[in-house]
Structure formats: C-alpha cells, structure tokens
Design a protein around this motif. Structure first.
Motif: not given
Length: 266
Positions: A127-144
């Motif tokens: 899910x983190x990878x999908x958000x990063x791919x969809x939104x260039x300026x979004x900072x996904x700072x972690x996942x667990x």
C-alpha cells in the motif's frame, strides 16, 4: 474529545443515529478540516462507523471509542438512509476506504507525510508503494504490519511508538479492524499528538491491490457489501448475512419511529 471549540467541518452539526452522533459532513469537508488541523499542528482521530461497527457500538464497553473521536462519519449507506427516515439527513456516505485515498492525495499537495499500520504480511508495504507511485510529493515515512498479539507485547508496542515518534507522520492509516484499531489509536495518539489517525479497516488491502473495491455504482447504491461478499464469502458471510442484515432491519424500524410528523415523533 470532540473538537467543539474550533468547530466542525461545514458547521453542519451532528445527527444521532442509533445512539451515535455523526458529523453531518461531506468527504471534501472532512479532508479540508483534517488538512487544516494538520497545518495548525493539531492532531485528532477520525472514526468511520459502517453498519457492522454501529451494531458493535451498542456494547457499553465500546461506547468510549466514540467519545474519543474528533470526527465521526457515516461509512455505510444504511446509516445515511436511516438519517433520512428520521428527517435529519446526513449529506453523504464518507468511507474510510475513500479517505485512505483522498487524505493522502490532499497531503501530497503540501509535501506532508503518512504512515501505514496494519494489514496482513506485506499489505502495508504494498500500500505504501502504491501511494508513493500515485503521489510524487507524498512522503510515506513508514509502514508496519504488526504480528498477531502485538498489543500484549510491550516490546512490540514500544518499538511501534518509537518509530512513530521518530518519523513524526502527519497522518496514520490504521487497518487492523474494529475495535482493535481504535483501541490502538487511543494509545498511540497520546505519544504522537500532532498526527491524525484514521481506523480504515480493509482500506490498506484495497490500496495494496490485494482485493478490488466494488464498482462506483455499487458503492453509490449501497450494495458494496454484495461485492465484498462475493469476493470474500468465507470471511464476510457471517458478518453480512447473520449479524448485519437483521441489525439493519431493526435500525430502519427504529429510525422510522423517530420520523418527525407535525413536529412530533411518529
């Protein structure tokens, strides 16, 4: 803990459905409100009851969850229909699955950050990878993806808190199912007070592409549950057919009895 001092989004007040006060808001108003609070450095908790959660909230031991929430929105067309029967209609359905996409999208415009927590192994990462791919300026700072029983393991909880305090996310999407995700949010938000938390159930699974969400026409018509039942019959059959359908029938009956007639309850 509802944010009354600074007002609610849209100032539409609340509508009580089966003992729960829902904020009378649209998804757009929710997004604007949350982003605005994040700009001010004010965190919060967003609760998204659907019919299944509303049924469970009748339990006395779970009612404090509503009191802890800053916003409560109707994630279920039956709740919206019940509000219409009562003559106090909620403006629209606002789902956790949709907010898990619209909130990160809005935060991306300001270069803000999100943290993903929950799901089966590999789900949060995908899910983190999908958000990063969809939104260039979004900072996904972690996942667990916490292991089963993590909430009873102090070492696991400490590591989770440490990671959140280190990464300082603006938004935390928690997909662990009700009420586990809400109990966890209650513990975590005290340690990361500037973040907004949303319990989003299976939304991480949708974001990760593991399960397809229903087509929009089924979402709008209130039959998204039929799609989910077809996709995951073993997991969803008891919930939808045994628990939720009888409760929904009772919900409509109770709402109809409260329909205003010449200023009086019917």
């Amino acid at each position: 803990m509802r944010d009354t001092q600074h007002g609610r989004p849209g100032d539409g007040g609340t509508v009580r459905v089966d003992g729960v006060d829902f904020d009378a808001v649209t998804e757009r108003q929710v997004v604007e409100h949350v982003v605005g609070r994040i700009r001010e450095g004010r965190g919060g908790m967003l609760l998204t009851p659907n019919v299944d959660i509303l049924r469970q909230l009748r339990r006395p031991d779970l009612q404090s969850i509503v009191e802890q929430a800053d916003l409560v929105v109707a994630d279920g067309m039956p709740i919206v229909w019940a509000s219409r029967l009562m003559g106090t209609p909620l403006p629209e359905r606002v789902t956790g699955a949709s907010l898990a996409q619209s909130l990160p999208a809005a935060l991306a415009e300001e270069g803000r950050s999100v943290y993903l927590l929950g799901g089966e192994e590999g789900v949060a990462e995908a899910a983190a990878a999908a958000l990063e791919q969809s939104h260039d300026d979004l900072r996904v700072v972690g996942w667990h993806c916490p292991p089963f029983g993590f909430e009873r393991d102090e070492a696991q909880m400490r590591a989770m808190v440490d990671d959140l305090q280190r990464t300082k996310p603006d938004l935390v999407l928690v997909g662990l199912g009700f009420p586990k995700q809400e109990h966890l949010i209650g513990r975590l938000r005290r340690t990361v007070p500037d973040a907004w938390f949303i319990g989003c159930g299976g939304a991480l699974t949708f974001l990760a592409g593991r399960v397809a969400r229903a087509p929009e026409h089924l979402q709008r018509s209130g039959f998204e549950w039929v799609h989910r039942l077809a996709m995951e019959p073993r997991r969803m059959a008891r919930r939808y057919l045994v628990d939720d359908l009888p409760y929904a029938a009772g919900l409509f009956a109770r709402a109809a009895r409260r329909t205003p007639v010449d200023g009086r309850a019917a």
